[in-house]
Design an enzyme around this catalytic site. Structure first.
Site, PDB file in Angstrom:
ATOM      1  N   SER A  24       0.855  -1.185   0.000  1.00 31.70           N
ATOM      2  CA  SER A  24       0.000   0.000   0.000  1.00 31.70           C
ATOM      3  C   SER A  24       0.886   1.229   0.000  1.00 31.70           C
ATOM      4  CB  SER A  24      -0.886   0.001   1.253  1.00 31.70           C
ATOM      5  OG  SER A  24      -1.461   1.275   1.482  1.00 31.70           O
ATOM      6  N   TYR A  26      -0.180  -0.649  10.559  1.00 34.95           N
ATOM      7  CA  TYR A  26      -0.462  -1.084   9.194  1.00 34.95           C
ATOM      8  C   TYR A  26       0.678  -0.682   8.267  1.00 34.95           C
ATOM      9  CZ  TYR A  26      -2.828  -1.287   4.640  1.00 34.95           C
ATOM     10  OH  TYR A  26      -3.161  -1.555   3.332  1.00 34.95           O
TER      11      TYR A  26
END
Length: 242
Positions: free
Chosen positions: A104, A152
């Site tokens: 990401s 994350y």
């Protein structure tokens, strides 16, 4: 550079599939899920090799710091260690394979916290702290304690470093790994398919792709020493050596 320079953030998966139809035909493609059980099943496949592995399983922004049954922060355990373990357990089937890690652009939020990957501490070395500029750009609070987007981000940095070191260690077996920011719902899996199918990417093992093209990730996510350190840490945490 990828084969098709006109591919970008507006490219759809069907466009990529049509462009690389010859690379799809006759290939065995695996999208990962559960780890040890799935690995045992894959090793038992009649097919001698798996051509493409897409490491897709993941979690995001768990509100409260949570540890896996093995005692590892859950973003890192699920988003990275699961993929690391799966590849190592199925390596006998991966000669000549292409491996795609879904990452990401959120990787830019955090490097690997080698001294505190579980977010136990309130003081860590400066080089392991969240990236202030990225936090500001994403509208994420900055702090060294547990913050879901930072945890994350650490796991997504791990995906990129894993692809770099995997390509290096398994080069002699023809294995090449890439990391991909999959993009938005419009783009769907287009960039993933470029990473999985584009023959020209053989020239750039370990590359990071965004909007269907090779691009630069955050410097800490492209650091070869960090990639080696993460591999060693991953081996210890999974008790699985390649």
């Amino acid at each position: 550079m990828a084969t098709h320079s006109k591919f970008d953030g507006k490219t759809e998966a069907s466009d990529v599939a049509a462009a690389f139809a010859d690379q799809i035909r006759g290939k065995t493609i695996l999208v990962t899920g559960l780890i040890r059980e799935a690995a045992a099943t894959v090793v038992g496949y009649a097919e001698p090799t798996i051509d493409i592995v897409i490491n897709n399983a993941g979690v995001m922004n768990i509100p409260k710091r949570t540890l896996s049954p093995a005692g590892v922060e859950l973003h890192l355990a699920t988003n990275h260690l699961g993929h690391f373990l799966f590849v190592n357990l199925t390596k006998a089937k991966l000669s000549g394979a292409r491996i795609v890690n879904l990452t990401s652009n959120g990787h830019a939020l955090s490097p690997i916290r080698f001294s505190d990957y579980n977010f136990d501490k309130m003081e860590i070395p400066e080089e392991e702290q969240p990236a202030r500029a990225a936090c500001e750009a994403f509208g994420v609070p900055w702090g060294v304690g547990y913050l879901p987007p930072i945890a994350y981000g650490q796991s997504k940095t791990a995906n990129i470093l894993h692809a770099i070191e995997l390509s290096k260690r398994f080069k002699s077996e023809g294995i090449a790994a890439f990391s991909v920011n999959p993009g938005d719902s419009y783009q769907a899996v287009a960039t993933i398919l470029v990473a999985a199918l584009d023959p020209k990417l053989k020239e750039s093992p370990g590359a990071y792709l965004d909007n269907c093209q090779i691009t630069e990730a955050a410097p800490f996510a492209m650091n070869e020493i960090a990639a080696q350190r993460l591999w060693d840490l991953s081996e210890r945490l999974t008790a699985e050596r390649s």
